[in-house]
Design a protein around this motif. Sequence first.
Motif, short mmCIF file in Angstrom:
data_model
loop_
_atom_site.label_atom_id
_atom_site.label_comp_id
_atom_site.label_asym_id
_atom_site.label_seq_id
_atom_site.Cartn_x
_atom_site.Cartn_y
_atom_site.Cartn_z
N LEU A 67 0.88 -1.09 -0.20
CA LEU A 67 -0.21 -0.04 -0.03
C LEU A 67 0.93 1.36 -0.08
O LEU A 67 0.55 2.15 -0.69
N VAL A 68 1.99 1.33 0.86
CA VAL A 68 2.84 2.52 0.97
C VAL A 68 3.51 2.56 -0.51
O VAL A 68 3.57 3.71 -1.04
N ALA A 69 3.80 1.66 -1.18
CA ALA A 69 4.61 1.79 -2.51
C ALA A 69 3.48 2.06 -3.45
O ALA A 69 3.87 3.02 -4.20
N LEU A 70 2.29 1.64 -3.54
CA LEU A 70 1.26 2.15 -4.50
C LEU A 70 1.03 3.43 -4.07
O LEU A 70 0.63 4.49 -5.03
N ALA A 71 0.95 3.98 -2.96
CA ALA A 71 0.72 5.49 -2.59
C ALA A 71 2.03 6.18 -3.08
O ALA A 71 1.72 7.39 -3.44
N VAL A 72 3.15 5.86 -3.03
CA VAL A 72 4.21 6.60 -3.37
C VAL A 72 4.25 6.78 -4.96
O VAL A 72 4.32 7.79 -5.58
N LEU A 73 3.89 5.50 -5.64
CA LEU A 73 3.81 5.82 -7.14
C LEU A 73 2.58 6.77 -7.39
O LEU A 73 2.82 7.44 -8.57
N ALA A 74 1.33 6.81 -6.72
CA ALA A 74 0.26 7.25 -7.08
C ALA A 74 0.79 8.86 -6.88
O ALA A 74 0.48 9.79 -7.78
N ALA A 75 1.40 9.40 -5.84
CA ALA A 75 1.78 10.56 -5.69
C ALA A 75 2.91 11.27 -6.78
O ALA A 75 2.66 12.31 -7.17
N LEU A 76 3.75 10.35 -6.94
CA LEU A 76 4.79 10.75 -8.00
C LEU A 76 4.15 10.63 -9.52
O LEU A 76 4.42 11.84 -10.19
N TYR A 133 -9.82 20.39 -13.78
CA TYR A 133 -10.22 19.43 -13.00
C TYR A 133 -9.67 18.21 -13.01
O TYR A 133 -9.62 17.37 -12.02
N ASP A 134 -8.98 17.77 -14.14
CA ASP A 134 -8.32 16.71 -14.18
C ASP A 134 -7.13 16.48 -13.46
O ASP A 134 -6.87 15.31 -12.59
N SER A 135 -6.52 17.44 -13.21
CA SER A 135 -5.13 17.43 -12.34
C SER A 135 -5.56 17.33 -10.90
O SER A 135 -4.94 16.51 -10.16
N ILE A 136 -6.68 18.20 -10.47
CA ILE A 136 -7.22 18.12 -9.04
C ILE A 136 -7.70 16.52 -8.92
O ILE A 136 -7.39 16.37 -7.86
N ALA A 137 -8.34 16.04 -9.87
CA ALA A 137 -8.91 14.55 -9.59
C ALA A 137 -7.86 13.57 -9.40
O ALA A 137 -7.67 12.73 -8.49
N VAL A 138 -6.59 13.80 -9.99
CA VAL A 138 -5.54 12.77 -10.04
C VAL A 138 -4.83 13.17 -8.59
O VAL A 138 -4.45 12.30 -8.01
N LEU A 139 -4.55 14.26 -8.33
CA LEU A 139 -4.15 14.61 -6.92
C LEU A 139 -5.06 14.01 -5.97
O LEU A 139 -4.43 13.30 -4.81
N ALA A 140 -6.40 14.05 -6.05
CA ALA A 140 -7.05 13.65 -5.23
C ALA A 140 -6.89 12.28 -4.88
O ALA A 140 -7.12 11.82 -3.81
N VAL A 141 -7.21 11.33 -5.95
CA VAL A 141 -6.92 10.00 -5.84
C VAL A 141 -5.55 9.54 -5.14
O VAL A 141 -5.46 8.68 -4.28
N ALA A 142 -4.45 10.36 -5.67
CA ALA A 142 -3.01 10.00 -5.13
C ALA A 142 -3.29 10.33 -3.53
O ALA A 142 -2.66 9.56 -2.72
N LEU A 143 -4.00 11.25 -3.19
CA LEU A 143 -4.03 11.77 -1.67
C LEU A 143 -4.93 10.74 -0.90
O LEU A 143 -4.50 10.30 0.08
N VAL A 144 -5.74 10.18 -1.59
CA VAL A 144 -6.51 9.07 -0.96
C VAL A 144 -5.79 7.97 -0.72
O VAL A 144 -5.77 7.18 0.29
N LEU A 145 -5.17 7.37 -1.56
CA LEU A 145 -3.99 6.35 -1.62
C LEU A 145 -3.18 6.44 -0.49
O LEU A 145 -2.79 5.65 0.30
N VAL A 146 -2.43 7.86 -0.33
CA VAL A 146 -1.63 7.99 0.79
C VAL A 146 -2.05 7.85 2.05
O VAL A 146 -1.55 7.57 3.02
N ILE A 147 -3.48 8.53 2.26
CA ILE A 147 -4.22 8.45 3.66
C ILE A 147 -4.56 6.99 4.01
O ILE A 147 -4.21 6.56 5.03
N VAL A 148 -5.19 5.91 2.80
CA VAL A 148 -5.15 4.53 3.15
C VAL A 148 -3.82 3.88 3.42
O VAL A 148 -3.98 3.08 4.56
#
Length: 202
Positions: free
Chosen positions: A38-47, A183-198
Amino acid sequence: MKQVYRSKAAYVMAWVWLVFVALNVVDLIVRFSGKSSLVALAVLAALTALVYAVALRPATVLTEEGLVGRNPFRTTFLPWASIEDVSVSHSINVRHGDDQVLRLWTPMSSARERAKAQRRGTPAKQRGRFATEPVLSKGEQAAAEAFAGKTHADWVGDQIRDRAESAKRRDEQAGPARVTWSYDSIAVLAVALVLVIVAIVA
């Protein structure tokens, strides 16, 4: 006619990164090992969110109606007649309205690219008594003259300036700038943030 300009190097590297991420995500799902995955996925999502916003999304779009500047989190539309001046330094700066400036993220000109353009604009030195230069066709000569001493950003700046001047000669209306959020960039960042929180909570 619609023309889209962006940094080719950033665009190619972004797609290479996306392929790398896709392969890693498949591997992490197949070999899922709990929190570490999960941590690896969150890092990949943020980057990946950062790469999307900075490398994939930015573009300078020339349409029939006006200039569209797509920056990481905002899109600005300028009718051609509203453009007052265009200058190019590291970035293309478009002055419009009440001394407002739109800085385009792409294409940019680095110091190295500008130095290379200056060398290209300098005539080559003749070496040796019987040195010969390749004969260029008329089209190649015209292209060489057009790009002599200019970077890609300089050339795009010229295109913007020419279209703005043409619109003013046709007495087109200088409408206001329209700015919208990406809104596309904001949505991508929101998904990355959710994964980091999870990843943190799990």
